[in-house]
Design a protein around this motif. Sequence first.
Motif, mmCIF file in Angstrom:
data_model
loop_
_atom_site.group_PDB
_atom_site.id
_atom_site.type_symbol
_atom_site.label_atom_id
_atom_site.label_comp_id
_atom_site.label_asym_id
_atom_site.label_seq_id
_atom_site.Cartn_x
_atom_site.Cartn_y
_atom_site.Cartn_z
ATOM 1 N N VAL A 149 33.668 -44.306 -8.979
ATOM 2 C CA VAL A 149 32.250 -44.481 -8.690
ATOM 3 C C VAL A 149 31.997 -45.128 -7.326
ATOM 4 N N GLY A 150 32.648 -44.595 -6.299
ATOM 5 C CA GLY A 150 32.297 -44.919 -4.937
ATOM 6 C C GLY A 150 33.037 -46.076 -4.301
ATOM 7 N N ASP A 151 32.944 -46.143 -2.971
ATOM 8 C CA ASP A 151 33.720 -47.059 -2.137
ATOM 9 C C ASP A 151 35.198 -46.897 -2.478
ATOM 10 N N LEU A 152 35.687 -45.699 -2.139
ATOM 11 C CA LEU A 152 37.012 -45.289 -2.589
ATOM 12 C C LEU A 152 38.122 -45.894 -1.741
ATOM 13 N N PRO A 181 34.905 -37.916 -8.492
ATOM 14 C CA PRO A 181 34.303 -38.952 -7.645
ATOM 15 C C PRO A 181 32.784 -38.892 -7.557
ATOM 16 N N ALA A 182 32.229 -40.034 -7.221
ATOM 17 C CA ALA A 182 30.878 -40.143 -6.664
ATOM 18 C C ALA A 182 31.021 -40.945 -5.378
ATOM 19 N N TRP A 183 30.154 -40.731 -4.428
ATOM 20 C CA TRP A 183 30.312 -41.389 -3.130
ATOM 21 C C TRP A 183 29.630 -42.750 -3.136
ATOM 22 N N GLY A 184 30.176 -43.669 -2.331
ATOM 23 C CA GLY A 184 29.593 -44.992 -2.151
ATOM 24 C C GLY A 184 29.164 -45.203 -0.719
ATOM 25 N N ASN A 185 28.549 -46.337 -0.451
ATOM 26 C CA ASN A 185 28.044 -46.583 0.897
ATOM 27 C C ASN A 185 29.154 -46.644 1.941
ATOM 28 N N HIS A 186 30.350 -47.123 1.547
ATOM 29 C CA HIS A 186 31.438 -47.220 2.515
ATOM 30 C C HIS A 186 31.981 -45.855 2.919
ATOM 31 N N GLU A 187 31.574 -44.802 2.248
ATOM 32 C CA GLU A 187 31.996 -43.464 2.639
ATOM 33 C C GLU A 187 31.115 -42.875 3.742
ATOM 34 N N TRP A 188 29.949 -43.490 4.034
ATOM 35 C CA TRP A 188 29.046 -42.799 4.946
ATOM 36 C C TRP A 188 28.211 -43.693 5.863
ATOM 37 N N ASP A 189 28.063 -45.010 5.524
ATOM 38 C CA ASP A 189 27.048 -45.760 6.270
ATOM 39 C C ASP A 189 27.548 -46.331 7.592
ATOM 40 N N ALA A 190 28.799 -46.074 7.982
ATOM 41 C CA ALA A 190 29.299 -46.447 9.307
ATOM 42 C C ALA A 190 29.985 -45.216 9.910
ATOM 43 N N PRO A 191 29.211 -44.203 10.297
ATOM 44 C CA PRO A 191 29.803 -42.920 10.702
ATOM 45 C C PRO A 191 30.726 -43.004 11.906
ATOM 46 N N LEU A 196 31.811 -38.713 5.561
ATOM 47 C CA LEU A 196 32.037 -37.983 4.317
ATOM 48 C C LEU A 196 32.935 -36.760 4.446
ATOM 49 N N ARG A 197 33.268 -36.354 5.672
ATOM 50 C CA ARG A 197 34.238 -35.249 5.787
ATOM 51 C C ARG A 197 35.569 -35.631 5.156
ATOM 52 N N ASN A 198 35.897 -36.926 5.226
ATOM 53 C CA ASN A 198 37.143 -37.389 4.627
ATOM 54 C C ASN A 198 37.173 -37.218 3.120
ATOM 55 N N TYR A 199 36.004 -37.077 2.510
ATOM 56 C CA TYR A 199 35.921 -37.075 1.055
ATOM 57 C C TYR A 199 35.448 -35.729 0.525
ATOM 58 N N LYS A 200 34.390 -35.197 1.117
ATOM 59 C CA LYS A 200 33.973 -33.859 0.707
ATOM 60 C C LYS A 200 35.060 -32.839 0.993
#
Length: 853
Positions: A149-152, A181-191, A196-200
């Motif tokens: 559930v995010g911040d992987l 998975p579900a994405w968390g803020n650490h996956e996207w909020d500091a581009p 999210l390319r790392n995860y999607k």
Amino acid sequence: MAPFRRCVARALVFVAVFVTPARSADEIHWTIIGPSAVSFDWRGSETTIRYGITTSYGQTATAALATPAPISSPGPFYEARLTGLSANTLYHYSIGTGPDHTFRTPPPKGSSGFSIGAEGDIGDVGTYSGVGGVQSLFAGASPAFVLMVGDLTYGNAHGQAVVDAHFNDVMGWSQDAAYMPAWGNHEWDAPSADDLRNYKGRFDLPNAQTSPGSPAVSCCGEDWSWFDYGNVRFIAYPEPWTSSSWSDWRTKAGTLMDQAQADPAIQFIVTYGHRPAYSSGHHPGDNTLKGYLDALGDSHNKYVLNVNGHSHNYERTTPQHGVVHITAGIGGASLEQDGSCLWLTCAQPSWSAFRAMHLGAVMFTFSNTEIRGQFVCGPAGAGTNDVNCTSGSVVDAFSIPAPNPPSNLVTDPTTVFTEPNVPMPAYLTPTVDPTFRTNIIRIANNTGASTAPVTGTWGNDSRHKYQKIQPWNSDGTLITIENRGSGGGPSPIFLDGNTYLPFSNGCSGNPLYDYRWHPTRAHPNELINVNSSGNELQWWDVRNCVKTRSWTLPIVSNYGIGSGEGNPSNDGRFVAVASATQMVIVDMDPQPPFAAYPNKRIGPIRDVTDCGLVDCSIDWVGISASGKYAVVSYNGDYPRVFDIDPQTLALTPHVYPVGTPECAGNNPANGHIFGVGHADVAMNPFDGNEDVIIGQRRGFCPSSVNGVTMGGVVMVRLRDGFVTTLTDPSNEAAPHHISTRAYDRPGWVYVSHYPAPGSRFDDEVIAVKMDGSKSVERLAHQHSNWSGCYRCETHPVPSRDGRRVIFASNWATFCGTGCGSLTDYKDYVIDTGLPPVLSDLTPPASVRDLRTR
């Protein structure tokens, strides 16, 4: 669910993953993408996967380069879809020339008996030392899949290398159980550091959805997903890319839930995502998300569970709008602690059933009747932990029932039943109520019989105290009833909470006079008591026979806690004590910014004879369930509400506007509200946990309010005096006593009715839903002749989970040739047969919960 005691041993095998030399394929994981399809992702030069039902495989699939390409390392990254698989089948597979592993396809829709895991806020072993121990727990439990559930990975904080490290660190289970998975803020909020390319690019999600505002660098698709597995629909929710992301999800999720509600094969709906709707941890609940999830819970009774991360702690709520929320941010990253009490909110909120600062694994097992959950102890996290536990032991265990009650429970509110002749049940021998099919068990033996195995004798007056006083302790292991009259003793006597056999005759020289079980699980053995002199409030530990807390009262109480009818607030913190004319509030467990106990925090004395009535004599006083208000009920059932100043504990009449419903011409500006008799207080989960008082509509009160005809059971909201009828007045027997003591089944109130042959609810005990729907559960007939005999009145009280209801009876009516004596009144328990509702199990002795500080 696999036994967790094996986890520690298997951890040694799992750790080997971290030191295995590099091979042609690593970072291996797979996802469920449909009932007969899965998708594999890995890094390395291998481009084929062999699979089949034996180690001979027999089938081969060719992988394609992942899109979008992950950016954590050169890769290459590949993805392979396997379709046309057989349902509920164990497959073997090998990527390239790699070792053999297995995966299982989903079971047939509607089936059950599977287990899953959940974790969030994880990271990698090199950065967070606890990650390996937590992943070992999942490896040992062999779940069907793990909700992540995010911040992987925390690649945005610690560099791109940790992204690759994370996907290698989880391979102890991710090669054999699906990674969902579900994405968390650490996956996207500091581009600039990670995106999210790392995860999607590493996942092929089932029924992938696009959200408005999805980050441009990874747009579009795979912002959230959903899938069915057995008898459950799982629906992820996205990150709030923009203000419209969640509103768009709310609409689409509502449609998916509508479909699940109409599908008889779906028993449960579960949502999962990163951010919490309810949290007392470092990250508080998001009010926007809370509003959406609450609304979905109100409109979909199959929606019973939400799992999230974000706050690095474990927390479980009581059902909120029908939904239990689990914060599982304990996957390995450092725990997030605030202040000396570790939590953002030091006082545990009333909606929070259990919380703990410790790393570990959350596991769920799904059957046709319930979801059983466990928080399993993992390694110690960085900083201070608020529990000490043995790795692999169960810290918290609970059960969430299937939403539909058993078919044998009578829920039709319209039928008029004739009370049948039923002989008095024998001691501890279940008797089936012939009308309602519930079990009735007499838990007090014949007068003069021994109380063995406890020393003593059963009296003719062996029953619980009152309908507003919970007989079961907070963990359900003990019941306290009175045992007096005709040589009876000891009194009180303590019974086993499940077998009803006498357990203890109490402590030598105990000070118990007017007492209540402490309502929280942190204090299962303690009774809150006012002594017989009325000058001391105390906590008394009935197992260890010690006084654990004490306060000298500034007034002499007129029969104990709230004049004999009060209760502490639901969190066990506040209590009201009154003399014949005055009242004070005691904070029994001060929280920051106030100094903790043994600091004594008692409010100023308030004279309450300024009520404006002809007679201002106090009948009873009480604290509202939240602790925000105090209620004084004057003789004749004229309730008056006071605000409690949170800083000083001073009492001020709550000012209601002109026109607030009232019954006897009393002034709402002086705190007076609609009159209710034999009333109890609660929080209404169908109305944002507003404080309410619920009781019988008094005969001098209006028969209609704002054009609505009032039934016998009426609820009044304390904030504004708003009145709701909970029962239909047509041909309704008059209600007698009301109890809201089902702490773990919020939203239900338990009611006894007067005998009224030919009327609905004639001489019945029922449960009434607090949502205004007039829904009921009809439980038993009472068989008591209480004319001129107060102690023969039934005073039903539910157990904390509402599965059982205790009531007193002399069994002298509608008893055929097996009647009891008019002067011999005993306790009986109605067992509804309902599945457990958030049935908390006692944590092992090794767990030390610092919430008790």
